[in-house]
Design a protein around this motif. Structure first.
Motif, PDB file in Angstrom:
ATOM      1  N   ASN A 111       0.781  -1.051  -0.002  1.00 48.25           N
ATOM      2  CA  ASN A 111      -0.060  -0.082   0.021  1.00 48.25           C
ATOM      3  C   ASN A 111       1.002   1.461   0.021  1.00 48.25           C
ATOM      4  O   ASN A 111       0.357   2.284   0.769  1.00 48.25           O
ATOM      5  N   GLY A 112       1.875   1.178  -0.767  1.00 49.09           N
ATOM      6  CA  GLY A 112       2.862   2.455  -0.832  1.00 49.09           C
ATOM      7  C   GLY A 112       3.521   2.586   0.418  1.00 49.09           C
ATOM      8  O   GLY A 112       4.331   3.891   0.384  1.00 49.09           O
ATOM      9  N   MET A 113       3.806   1.814   1.092  1.00 48.54           N
ATOM     10  CA  MET A 113       4.713   1.862   2.222  1.00 48.54           C
ATOM     11  C   MET A 113       5.754   0.751   2.287  1.00 48.54           C
ATOM     12  O   MET A 113       5.162  -0.433   2.188  1.00 48.54           O
ATOM     13  N   LEU A 114       6.869   1.292   2.271  1.00 49.56           N
ATOM     14  CA  LEU A 114       8.078   0.262   2.351  1.00 49.56           C
ATOM     15  C   LEU A 114       8.287   0.024   3.826  1.00 49.56           C
ATOM     16  O   LEU A 114       8.967   0.999   4.394  1.00 49.56           O
ATOM     17  N   ALA A 115       8.323  -1.059   4.157  1.00 53.37           N
ATOM     18  CA  ALA A 115       8.775  -1.562   5.749  1.00 53.37           C
ATOM     19  C   ALA A 115      10.121  -2.368   5.642  1.00 53.37           C
ATOM     20  O   ALA A 115      10.252  -3.230   5.068  1.00 53.37           O
ATOM     21  N   ILE A 116      11.206  -2.019   6.308  1.00 51.61           N
ATOM     22  CA  ILE A 116      12.201  -2.572   6.255  1.00 51.61           C
ATOM     23  C   ILE A 116      12.750  -2.873   7.938  1.00 51.61           C
ATOM     24  O   ILE A 116      12.622  -2.015   8.765  1.00 51.61           O
ATOM     25  N   ASP A 117      12.888  -4.233   8.145  1.00 51.45           N
ATOM     26  CA  ASP A 117      13.108  -4.729   9.244  1.00 51.45           C
ATOM     27  C   ASP A 117      14.527  -4.931   9.476  1.00 51.45           C
ATOM     28  O   ASP A 117      15.226  -5.514   8.914  1.00 51.45           O
ATOM     29  N   LEU A 118      15.145  -4.545  10.653  1.00 54.34           N
ATOM     30  CA  LEU A 118      16.430  -4.792  11.237  1.00 54.34           C
ATOM     31  C   LEU A 118      16.386  -5.340  12.524  1.00 54.34           C
ATOM     32  O   LEU A 118      15.521  -5.127  13.382  1.00 54.34           O
ATOM     33  N   VAL A 119      17.674  -6.097  12.672  1.00 53.03           N
ATOM     34  CA  VAL A 119      17.825  -6.634  14.175  1.00 53.03           C
ATOM     35  C   VAL A 119      19.243  -6.433  14.271  1.00 53.03           C
ATOM     36  O   VAL A 119      20.174  -6.209  13.396  1.00 53.03           O
ATOM     37  N   ARG A 120      19.302  -6.189  15.485  1.00 54.60           N
ATOM     38  CA  ARG A 120      20.682  -6.197  16.426  1.00 54.60           C
ATOM     39  C   ARG A 120      21.434  -7.561  17.073  1.00 54.60           C
ATOM     40  O   ARG A 120      20.506  -8.112  17.833  1.00 54.60           O
ATOM     41  N   HIS A 121      22.535  -7.875  16.232  1.00 57.10           N
ATOM     42  CA  HIS A 121      23.044  -9.112  16.910  1.00 57.10           C
ATOM     43  C   HIS A 121      23.924  -8.718  18.142  1.00 57.10           C
ATOM     44  O   HIS A 121      24.802  -7.751  17.927  1.00 57.10           O
ATOM     45  N   GLU A 122      24.062  -9.466  19.169  1.00 58.61           N
ATOM     46  CA  GLU A 122      24.851  -9.062  20.222  1.00 58.61           C
ATOM     47  C   GLU A 122      26.290  -9.182  20.039  1.00 58.61           C
ATOM     48  O   GLU A 122      26.338 -10.400  19.499  1.00 58.61           O
ATOM     49  N   PRO A 123      27.094  -8.262  20.093  1.00 61.38           N
ATOM     50  CA  PRO A 123      28.565  -8.758  19.854  1.00 61.38           C
ATOM     51  C   PRO A 123      29.216  -9.708  20.938  1.00 61.38           C
ATOM     52  O   PRO A 123      28.930  -9.942  22.006  1.00 61.38           O
ATOM     53  N   HIS A 124      30.025 -10.477  20.531  1.00 63.29           N
ATOM     54  CA  HIS A 124      30.843 -11.501  21.302  1.00 63.29           C
ATOM     55  C   HIS A 124      31.761 -10.815  22.071  1.00 63.29           C
ATOM     56  O   HIS A 124      32.512 -10.066  21.466  1.00 63.29           O
ATOM     57  N   ARG A 125      31.708 -10.988  23.416  1.00 65.31           N
ATOM     58  CA  ARG A 125      32.661 -10.224  24.286  1.00 65.31           C
ATOM     59  C   ARG A 125      33.916 -11.284  24.347  1.00 65.31           C
ATOM     60  O   ARG A 125      33.942 -12.381  24.715  1.00 65.31           O
ATOM     61  N   LEU A 126      35.012 -10.369  23.939  1.00 69.19           N
ATOM     62  CA  LEU A 126      36.476 -11.240  23.781  1.00 69.19           C
ATOM     63  C   LEU A 126      37.266 -10.664  24.846  1.00 69.19           C
ATOM     64  O   LEU A 126      37.770  -9.417  25.087  1.00 69.19           O
ATOM     65  N   VAL A 127      37.753 -11.562  25.598  1.00 71.06           N
ATOM     66  CA  VAL A 127      38.872 -10.898  26.662  1.00 71.06           C
ATOM     67  C   VAL A 127      39.986 -11.821  26.589  1.00 71.06           C
ATOM     68  O   VAL A 127      40.073 -13.286  26.516  1.00 71.06           O
ATOM     69  N   ARG A 128      41.072 -11.347  26.302  1.00 68.57           N
ATOM     70  CA  ARG A 128      42.259 -11.964  25.930  1.00 68.57           C
ATOM     71  C   ARG A 128      43.441 -11.316  26.811  1.00 68.57           C
ATOM     72  O   ARG A 128      43.453 -10.222  26.992  1.00 68.57           O
ATOM     73  N   ARG A 129      44.237 -12.264  27.319  1.00 67.93           N
ATOM     74  CA  ARG A 129      45.298 -11.746  28.086  1.00 67.93           C
ATOM     75  C   ARG A 129      46.668 -11.659  27.202  1.00 67.93           C
ATOM     76  O   ARG A 129      46.809 -12.749  26.419  1.00 67.93           O
ATOM     77  N   ILE A 130      47.053 -10.766  27.193  1.00 70.84           N
ATOM     78  CA  ILE A 130      48.395 -10.358  26.393  1.00 70.84           C
ATOM     79  C   ILE A 130      49.768 -10.665  27.218  1.00 70.84           C
ATOM     80  O   ILE A 130      49.975 -10.015  28.530  1.00 70.84           O
TER      81      ILE A 130
END
Length: 141
Positions: A117-136
């Motif tokens: 009906n003349g309306m363009l709907a675009i759905d977006l999702v947010r993926h949670e980032p992977h938390r990376l902890v690294r010892r140097i």
């Protein structure tokens, strides 16, 4: 002459790309056509929360629209052609072209797009980032 910004702090390393995205967003902020809404859709039945961009595109057909993701930007383009077979006595509705750009954060993914009906709907999702902890390990010099 160099420009100073919040992101030019010496403790913020590697944020040049974010600054570039902010500059790009500001350049397209004055566009008024086509009008759009952005809404948050609450998570339902095991699905993640969504963002929905709704763009008013009266008169556009599906094959006159193009949606792409380019360099963390959602780009919606529309191209209408003049119908040469019509003879207008008055023309208040112009065939027009547009480009509407939305800058996406890392982790935002375009899930779907629907024209109704003349309306363009675009759905977006947010993926949670992977938390990376690294010892140097510190080596002896």
């Amino acid at each position: 002459m160099s420009r100073l910004s919040v992101l030019s702090n010496p403790l913020l390393l590697g944020f040049e790309e974010i600054e570039r995205l902010i500059d790009r967003t500001g350049k397209g902020a004055n566009e008024g056509y086509p009008p759009y809404n952005i809404e948050r859709i609450a998570a339902q039945s095991g699905e993640k929360e969504k963002l929905r961009i709704t763009v008013a595109l009266a008169g556009f057909l599906r094959d006159q629209l193009e949606i792409t993701v380019e360099d963390n930007q959602l780009v919606v383009r529309g191209r209408q052609q003049d119908d040469k077979s019509r003879e207008y006595l008055y023309r208040g509705i112009a065939a027009r072209q547009f480009t509407r750009t939305f800058v996406l954060a890392d982790g935002i993914e375009v899930q779907s797009a629907e024209l109704s009906n003349g309306m363009l709907a675009i759905d977006l999702v947010r993926h949670e980032p992977h938390r990376l902890v690294r010892r140097i390990e510190i080596e002896n010099g």
